[in-house]
Design a protein around this motif. Structure first.
Motif, PDB file in Angstrom:
ATOM      1  N   ALA A  43       0.834  -1.198   0.000  1.00  0.00           N
ATOM      2  CA  ALA A  43       0.000   0.000   0.000  1.00  0.00           C
ATOM      3  C   ALA A  43       0.873   1.254   0.000  1.00  0.00           C
ATOM      4  O   ALA A  43       0.568   2.233  -0.675  1.00  0.00           O
ATOM      5  N   ALA A  44       1.974   1.212   0.749  1.00  0.00           N
ATOM      6  CA  ALA A  44       2.873   2.372   0.789  1.00  0.00           C
ATOM      7  C   ALA A  44       3.542   2.584  -0.562  1.00  0.00           C
ATOM      8  O   ALA A  44       3.734   3.707  -0.995  1.00  0.00           O
ATOM      9  N   GLU A  45       3.890   1.488  -1.261  1.00  0.00           N
ATOM     10  CA  GLU A  45       4.539   1.617  -2.562  1.00  0.00           C
ATOM     11  C   GLU A  45       3.571   2.098  -3.634  1.00  0.00           C
ATOM     12  O   GLU A  45       3.968   2.724  -4.596  1.00  0.00           O
ATOM     13  N   GLU A  46       2.282   1.795  -3.477  1.00  0.00           N
ATOM     14  CA  GLU A  46       1.303   2.182  -4.481  1.00  0.00           C
ATOM     15  C   GLU A  46       0.806   3.614  -4.303  1.00  0.00           C
ATOM     16  O   GLU A  46       0.242   4.187  -5.224  1.00  0.00           O
ATOM     17  N   VAL A  52       7.342   7.940  -4.605  1.00  0.00           N
ATOM     18  CA  VAL A  52       8.449   8.891  -4.483  1.00  0.00           C
ATOM     19  C   VAL A  52       9.567   8.272  -3.648  1.00  0.00           C
ATOM     20  O   VAL A  52      10.754   8.386  -3.993  1.00  0.00           O
ATOM     21  N   PHE A  53       9.216   7.584  -2.560  1.00  0.00           N
ATOM     22  CA  PHE A  53      10.213   6.941  -1.710  1.00  0.00           C
ATOM     23  C   PHE A  53      10.966   5.862  -2.478  1.00  0.00           C
ATOM     24  O   PHE A  53      12.191   5.743  -2.372  1.00  0.00           O
ATOM     25  N   VAL A  54      10.252   5.047  -3.257  1.00  0.00           N
ATOM     26  CA  VAL A  54      10.888   3.976  -4.020  1.00  0.00           C
ATOM     27  C   VAL A  54      11.822   4.564  -5.077  1.00  0.00           C
ATOM     28  O   VAL A  54      12.958   4.094  -5.246  1.00  0.00           O
ATOM     29  N   GLU A 127      18.701   1.513   2.505  1.00  0.00           N
ATOM     30  CA  GLU A 127      17.482   0.717   2.629  1.00  0.00           C
ATOM     31  C   GLU A 127      16.833   0.892   3.993  1.00  0.00           C
ATOM     32  O   GLU A 127      15.608   0.902   4.112  1.00  0.00           O
ATOM     33  N   SER A 128      17.646   1.040   5.024  1.00  0.00           N
ATOM     34  CA  SER A 128      17.102   1.280   6.361  1.00  0.00           C
ATOM     35  C   SER A 128      16.359   2.618   6.413  1.00  0.00           C
ATOM     36  O   SER A 128      15.274   2.705   6.997  1.00  0.00           O
ATOM     37  N   ARG A 129      16.938   3.629   5.785  1.00  0.00           N
ATOM     38  CA  ARG A 129      16.256   4.929   5.725  1.00  0.00           C
ATOM     39  C   ARG A 129      14.947   4.829   4.956  1.00  0.00           C
ATOM     40  O   ARG A 129      13.951   5.438   5.326  1.00  0.00           O
ATOM     41  N   TYR A 130      14.945   4.047   3.875  1.00  0.00           N
ATOM     42  CA  TYR A 130      13.715   3.854   3.105  1.00  0.00           C
ATOM     43  C   TYR A 130      12.660   3.167   3.966  1.00  0.00           C
ATOM     44  O   TYR A 130      11.500   3.588   3.980  1.00  0.00           O
TER      45      TYR A 130
END
Length: 137
Positions: A43-46, A52-54, A127-130
């Motif tokens: 859900a966060a990626e969509e 924007v994060f990805v 990746e941890s920050r993401y």
């Protein structure tokens, strides 16, 4: 027909159909009471912010790879220039071995190891920050 993104195999606790059930819309008890980590991440990626994060993660990983590769190539070029510009260095022998071979063996391999270690450490930090931004725990 809806578009489906497959990111990982579903387990019985992740909301997939249970063995022996019809599979038509049945959810496990964990999925019925709340969202699983996989569903939250999807859900966060969509969402717009998730995309924007990805994209930011992909750009930072690409930038890191380019910087590490460029740094390694610069060090390799510096070794070649050192051998080419310093007269007599190529004919020098250390313990019976040509200096350029010793330089490659004792100089380049530690640089490769250091580059790899720095890359892995920094990629894990990215990746941890993401995960922190996306809300994954």
């Amino acid at each position: 027909m809806t578009r489906v993104r497959v990111t990982a195999p579903r387990s019985h606790n992740a909301g997939g159909p249970q063995a022996g059930s019809s599979g038509a819309g049945t959810l496990s008890a964990g999925a019925a009471t709340g969202r699983t980590a996989l569903e939250t991440r999807e859900a966060a990626e969509e969402s717009d912010a998730g995309q924007v994060f990805v994209r930011s993660l992909i750009r930072s990983q690409l930038r890191l790879g380019i910087v590490v590769a460029a740094g390694f190539l610069l060090i390799l070029l510096a070794f070649a220039l050192l051998l080419g510009l310093v007269p007599g260095l190529a004919e020098l022998r250390i313990a019976g071995l040509p200096f350029d071979w010793v330089l490659l063996g004792a100089g380049i391999y530690p640089v490769i190891g250091l580059s790899a270690w720095l890359y892995v450490r920094t990629a894990a930090r990215n990746e941890s920050r993401y995960r922190d931004l996306a809300g994954d725990k």
